[in-house]
Design an enzyme around this catalytic site. Structure first.
Site, PDB file in Angstrom:
ATOM      1  N   ASP A 324       0.856  -1.184   0.000  1.00  0.00           N
ATOM      2  CA  ASP A 324       0.000   0.000   0.000  1.00  0.00           C
ATOM      3  C   ASP A 324       0.896   1.240   0.000  1.00  0.00           C
ATOM      4  O   ASP A 324       2.116   1.155   0.097  1.00  0.00           O
ATOM      5  CB  ASP A 324      -0.957  -0.027   1.209  1.00  0.00           C
ATOM      6  CG  ASP A 324      -2.207   0.795   0.968  1.00  0.00           C
ATOM      7  OD1 ASP A 324      -3.250   0.491   1.564  1.00  0.00           O
ATOM      8  OD2 ASP A 324      -2.150   1.740   0.164  1.00  0.00           O
ATOM      9  N   GLU A 521     -10.661   6.695   4.758  1.00  0.00           N
ATOM     10  CA  GLU A 521      -9.602   6.136   5.591  1.00  0.00           C
ATOM     11  C   GLU A 521      -9.619   6.686   7.015  1.00  0.00           C
ATOM     12  O   GLU A 521     -10.699   6.870   7.593  1.00  0.00           O
ATOM     13  CB  GLU A 521      -8.242   6.341   4.893  1.00  0.00           C
ATOM     14  CG  GLU A 521      -8.200   5.676   3.503  1.00  0.00           C
ATOM     15  CD  GLU A 521      -6.812   5.604   2.902  1.00  0.00           C
ATOM     16  OE1 GLU A 521      -6.656   5.932   1.731  1.00  0.00           O
ATOM     17  OE2 GLU A 521      -5.885   5.188   3.615  1.00  0.00           O
TER      18      GLU A 521
HETATM   19  C1  GLC Z   1      -4.576   4.135  -0.027  1.00  0.00           C
HETATM   20  C2  GLC Z   1      -5.436   2.967   0.382  1.00  0.00           C
HETATM   21  C3  GLC Z   1      -5.576   1.913  -0.672  1.00  0.00           C
HETATM   22  C4  GLC Z   1      -5.447   2.505  -2.063  1.00  0.00           C
HETATM   23  C5  GLC Z   1      -4.061   3.086  -2.191  1.00  0.00           C
HETATM   24  C6  GLC Z   1      -3.855   3.773  -3.557  1.00  0.00           C
HETATM   25  O1  GLC Z   1      -3.804   4.590   1.045  1.00  0.00           O
HETATM   26  O2  GLC Z   1      -5.100   2.333   1.608  1.00  0.00           O
HETATM   27  O3  GLC Z   1      -6.855   1.289  -0.477  1.00  0.00           O
HETATM   28  O4  GLC Z   1      -5.657   1.505  -3.044  1.00  0.00           O
HETATM   29  O5  GLC Z   1      -3.743   4.007  -1.164  1.00  0.00           O
HETATM   30  O6  GLC Z   1      -4.670   4.894  -3.657  1.00  0.00           O
END
Ligand code: GLC
Length: 630
Positions: A324, A521
């Site tokens: 991530d 988030e």
């Molecule tokens: C974010 C998320 C993830 C996402 C990634 C790219 O922090 O945790 O779900 O796919 O970054 O945007």
């Protein structure tokens, strides 16, 4: 390149025979050194592009093509394939110079021309650079299309997963996957960071709405969306690589803290959080994204047992694992820059591609050093590349690397919007009805209030046009108010006032559309529980004073504590985050579609009751699976 030092003889030799021996000895040393140099840096194959190379022959088995291509790649080219940079952080020529294997759009990271054409132009620009590399390996472009192609203005925005969980309809969700894949493909992209298969166990978690609900059974059943996104097999006309995320246990952290710690026995992790990933692997998901969270104090991004032994070994996952956003930088608990230990720990744990949006150059240098220092075995580098390249071959990217420009009109199409409206209908959960519902269509006087009645942004929630989402007319679609007007007028009258001003006894009913405003988030974490705020409470009080029946429509990403308000309202509908087709809510309010939705989460009796889940000793206000109809 290794320079080769040749030995200089101590004394001048007799010319003739002795000279010959020395020349021969020198030749042997030269050949030995050259041979050593080859083996030491055999990855520095600088062969030119060979259009007849086996890896370019689509009739060959993928495994053969991978072997051939891998054998031609230098270490730097292999590390490039494992590197994912954010589109805003690369400049012209970088993709070629560093042989980058992947780019992404973070939430809201859009081309200046945020239209399907603008996306396709952007994609083709990066792809042209990738095809200018020595071996012409296409780059793969990832995006969070988590409830439609939600970065794109005018795209169809479907209900967030929490609402789809309320439908209990896996085939509907598969069709949504097909529609999303078509809109993503129509803009040229080939990889979707979806579905989120997290199992939300505490509604205080800011990502609850990205979950299909508290029971792993729902998420497992909804992995039909993987087939919707990828097709029965990768490489079809509207096939994009799906991503099962976030592996594993992100919905089970203490107090629902985002990126927190799931302090649970492994037995519970396997019973509650692992099954949806097993189902996704069985469905052939091509990638898995690792969770920011920890399992009993150990960061998932360094968890070799769970990533390599369980996911790749026990579950037999053959796709590739992506990290991530900068998550490997959290391994040492300090968000500074990647330490060599963090990089080698993450790669050795089994991460194949690393999402390093900004500091990707640094990452490349550190990983190269770690390989050369022997801290990351070349076998691990080769395994990661095999996994990544296999998906690119399966997607047909070597044969069709550029954007498909024939489907721009599919983005936000009427057919997709109708599908979304059906999903909105099926996701509505009727929690209370004292006989006031269904409302009489086409007649009567209807008063509509609430800050989310006429707000596409609020009804879509986070991950819409921007990462956090926002209130207001942010994209095309129909608001819930517009849906009510469609159902009532002409013949009846509809009056709208966000705060309820003007309501009086002359109205047959007052509809209050209230709840949450957008977040994503950790911004959505509510450690003290999820409650109505003063704006909504004041609106409700105004409507109640008028003495007319009140129907509350809750636009929220999760259950909200409404226990105190429940006795004073005559109807209560959980609308979740319906997306752009708000008319689907009105279809249920006016009986065009009888409510069939069932709660995907236990509804807490008080905000303080979280976490509350089916099977625990607590008594929720409404139990998991509850839902009325007419
Ligand atoms: C974010 C998320 C993830 C996402 C990634 C790219 O922090 O945790 O779900 O796919 O970054 O945007």
């Amino acid at each position: 390149m290794t320079t080769i030092e040749t030995a200089t003889p101590a004394a001048a030799p007799k010319p003739s025979r002795r000279r010959g021996r020395l020349i021969a000895a020198g030749l042997v040393i030269l050949l030995a050194a050259a041979g050593t140099a080859y083996w030491l840096t055999r990855d520095t194959d600088t062969g030119a592009y060979d259009p007849d190379a086996p890896y370019l022959d689509a009739s060959r088995p993928v495994a053969e093509r991978v072997d051939d291509l891998l054998g031609r790649m230098t270490l730097d080219e292999k590390i490039g394939q494992m590197t994912q940079a954010e589109r805003r952080e690369v400049t012209g020529g970088d993709v070629t110079a560093y042989a980058l294997g992947s780019l992404l759009s973070g939430g809201g990271s859009v081309p200046s021309d945020n239209t399907p054409q603008g996306w396709a132009d952007m994609y083709d620009g990066f792809q042209t650079e990738a095809l200018a590399t020595r071996l012409r390996i296409p780059m793969i472009y990832g995006v969070d299309a988590v409830h439609g192609h939600n970065n794109v203005h005018g795209a169809t925005i479907f209900p967030h997963n929490i609402g789809l969980g309320a439908t209990r309809d896996p085939q509907l969700v598969r069709r949504i996957g097909e529609a999303v894949a078509t809109e993503v493909t129509a803009t040229g992209l080939d990889w979707d960071f979806a579905p989120c298969l997290c199992v939300a166990r505490d509604a205080r978690w800011g990502r609850t709405y990205e979950s299909f609900g508290e029971d792993p059974e729902i998420a497992s059943s909804m992995t039909t969306i993987v087939t919707g996104l990828q097709g029965e097999k990768l490489g079809g006309p509207n096939s994009v690589l799906a991503t099962a995320k976030h592996y594993v246990g992100d919905g089970g952290t203490v107090d629902g803290k985002d990126q927190g710690d799931a302090r649970i026995p492994e037995e519970e992790l396997r019973k509650i959080h692992l099954p949806p990933f097993q189902a996704a692997v069985k469905a052939g998901v091509g990638s898995v994204m690792v969770s920011f969270s920890s399992f009993n104090g150990e960061k998932l991004h360094g968890h070799r047992y769970l990533i390599t032994e369980v996911l790749k070994g026990e579950l037999g996952f053959t796709g590739f694992v992506v990290s991530d956003w900068n998550a490997i930088d959290q391994l040492d608990g300090v968000r500074d820059a990647f330490t060599p230990a963090e990089v080698s720990t993450a790669i050795n744990a089994g991460i194949d591609m690393v999402m390093v949006p900004e500091r990707w150059r640094e990452f490349i240098a550190v990983l190269r050093d770690e390989v050369n220092a022997g801290n990351v075995p070349m076998e691990r580098i080769d395994d990661a590349n095999r996994r990544i390249l296999a998906k690119k071959f399966e997607l047909g990217m070597f044969e069709h690397p550029m954007a498909d420009r024939a489907q721009f009109d599919k983005v936000g199409s009427a057919a997709h919007r109708e599908l979304a409206r059906q999903a909105v209908r099926q996701s509505q959960v009727l929690l209370k009805n004292s006989g006031v519902l269904p409302l009489k269509p086409k007649t009567g006087k209807v008063f509509v209030a609430g800050r989310s009645a006429d707000d596409i942004g609020n009804q879509s929630g986070g991950w819409t046009l921007t990462w956090q989402g926002s209130s207001g007319p942010i994209t095309d679609g129909t608001t819930i108010l517009q849906g009510v007007k469609e159902a009532v007028e002409p013949g009846g009258t509809v009056t709208y006032s966000a705060d309820g001003t003007g309501v009086d006894k002359s109205y047959d009913v007052a509809i209050a559309v209230i709840g949450e405003t957008p977040y994503a988030e950790y911004e959505g974490d509510r450690p003290d529980g999820v409650k109505l705020d003063k704006v909504d409470l004041d609106t409700l009080a105004t409507l109640r004073k008028a003495g007319v029946p009140v129907v509350v429509v809750l636009v929220s990403g999760r259950p909200v504590d409404v226990s105190a308000q429940l006795p004073q309202v005559q109807g209560l509908v959980a609308a979740w985050l319906p997306g752009t087709e708000g008319a689907g809510v009105a279809d249920v309010l006016f009986g065009a579609y009888a409510p069939t939705g069932k709660l995907p989460m236990s509804w807490p009796a008080t905000a303080a009751q979280e976490p509350v889940n089916t099977g625990d000793e607590k008594t929720p206000l409404f139990p998991y699976g509850f839902g009325l109809t007419y």
